[in-house]
Enzyme design. Sequence first.
Site, PDB file in Angstrom:
ATOM      1  N   GLY A  44       0.722  -1.255   0.079  1.00 46.56           N
ATOM      2  CA  GLY A  44      -0.104  -0.273  -0.224  1.00 46.56           C
ATOM      3  C   GLY A  44       0.860   1.212  -0.088  1.00 46.56           C
ATOM      4  N   TYR A  45       1.457   1.441  -1.166  1.00 46.19           N
ATOM      5  CA  TYR A  45       2.450   2.798  -1.372  1.00 46.19           C
ATOM      6  C   TYR A  45       1.618   3.920  -2.210  1.00 46.19           C
ATOM      7  CZ  TYR A  45       6.862   0.810   0.333  1.00 46.19           C
ATOM      8  OH  TYR A  45       7.929   0.618   1.291  1.00 46.19           O
ATOM      9  N   SER A  46       1.360   3.590  -3.196  1.00 48.05           N
ATOM     10  CA  SER A  46       0.777   4.437  -4.236  1.00 48.05           C
ATOM     11  C   SER A  46      -0.802   5.033  -3.930  1.00 48.05           C
ATOM     12  CB  SER A  46       0.729   4.156  -5.478  1.00 48.05           C
ATOM     13  OG  SER A  46       1.841   3.704  -6.196  1.00 48.05           O
ATOM     14  N   SER A  65      -1.447  -4.249  -6.187  1.00 53.15           N
ATOM     15  CA  SER A  65      -1.561  -5.537  -6.950  1.00 53.15           C
ATOM     16  C   SER A  65      -1.978  -6.564  -6.020  1.00 53.15           C
ATOM     17  CB  SER A  65       0.076  -5.806  -7.340  1.00 53.15           C
ATOM     18  OG  SER A  65       0.551  -4.809  -8.280  1.00 53.15           O
ATOM     19  N   GLU A  80      12.984  -4.579  -3.897  1.00 48.42           N
ATOM     20  CA  GLU A  80      11.978  -4.616  -5.070  1.00 48.42           C
ATOM     21  C   GLU A  80      12.817  -4.607  -6.270  1.00 48.42           C
ATOM     22  OE1 GLU A  80       8.626  -2.143  -4.429  1.00 48.42           O
ATOM     23  OE2 GLU A  80       7.833  -2.642  -6.641  1.00 48.42           O
TER      24      GLU A  80
END
Length: 398
Positions: A127-129, A161, A244
């Site tokens: 949960g970044y963007s 994703s 990553e």
Amino acid sequence: MNLELSDADEAFRATVRAYFATDYPQEILRKLANGQTLEKADMVASERAMSAKGWLAPGWPQTYGGTGWTVAERFIFDEELERAGAPGVSPMGLLYVAPVIYTFGTAEQKARWLPDILSARTFWAQGYSEPEAGSDLASLRMQAVRDGDEYVVDGVKTWTSDGHHADWIFCLVRTSDEGKKQQGITFLCVDMTTPGIEVKPIITIDGGHHLNTVVFTNVRVPVENRIGDEGLGWTYNKHLLSHERTSYAHVAGKRRQLQSLRATSAETAWGDELSREGSSLRRRTAETEIELLSLEMTVFRALAPLTNGEAPGDEASILKILATENAQAISERALELAGPYAPPFFPDRHAADWRSGLEDIPAFAPPAVASYFFTRAQTIYGGATEIQKNIIARQLGL
Ligand SMILES: Cc1cc2nc3c(=O)[nH]c(=O)nc-3n(C[C@H](O)[C@H](O)[C@H](O)COP(=O)(O)OP(=O)(O)OC[C@H]3O[C@@H](n4cnc5c(N)ncnc54)[C@H](O)[C@@H]3O)c2cc1C
């Protein structure tokens, strides 16, 4: 750099190859060879099989369940996995958040999360963007307000994703607006079953459901789910991103795709264009193969000096660009080979007989088209190519 493999390495390769040929769930290999879309149950079965063998987390330090393999052995393992046509692991838990947990987490957090990741009992999302924070991630606005022993989290994460399959999500959240924007960011792990979380699908251009928007409304997250200190999330994030960005190489998988391109060229009337002296398709395919070889050398150069669990440096940005551009080039060659057989639609490939009614189209073409479209995203996610170039330029003092 010594690229010769020892006798022990070759023996190790034979062991891994035999495993994928016999003990690994063959049904998953058959599905992928048949061009089918895998279900979550397939991913669980794949990861549990490797976990039972003790081979699910080669990159982790041995204390936490890593294999203790040398870099050459890890490389051989990846090569054999991809050569067999097995799916890669779901990276968000095993490759992204686990190194943050074992590097910065408390003993309690390690005991709580790592064994479940290692045994494929839990799957994670990243949960970044957010709608207004992608490349400029530090602009993120998801708010976490402290209330006693909990944070109350509100905001929206997007492009998540496999969020619809995830049991946990690790989030960068804003805990302060003071100082530089990187300073007010905190790293929180959130149970996806917590009340107030809503997962909405995003259907991508290849017709697939890979992505989601995840809306948080008044989500109460225990403070004990915070990794490290409040306000230091950006530091942990940088550690995560270097892991990553080296996870995209997939050299053997790319080699396998190119080999299968050659093998399937017989299925089209103009397949011999791939081998005809002087043909432009042959030249472009050769260029793509050479780029793959240079990617392989870069992987050796960047990863060989590292010991288990260590984070790679800024070479990760070079690797990310080379790996993703090469993936796109391969998908372009496949699309060129499919030519007029490239269907302008995406058949549902969940069932074994997905080709029924499409027998006139070569089997490789529909998956090749879907892959062509989805592979466009590789130079965007994990930090867009332009951002990687900025990082490299800064490193060079430009
Ligand atoms: C298939 C897919 C899966 C994803 N999965 C996840 C996930 O699981 N979790 C998650 O948190 N995010 C995920 N993302 C989001 C991804 O990380 C972002 O899309 C990415 O960081 C780019 O952000 P953006 O889409 O907001 O584009 P923007 O940041 O708006 O960029 C738009 C364009 O401008 C360029 N640009 C922006 N800033 C600069 C600059 N300073 N210099 C030069 N050029 C610049 C970019 O390179 C890009 O070409 C996924 C994205 C995709 C496509």
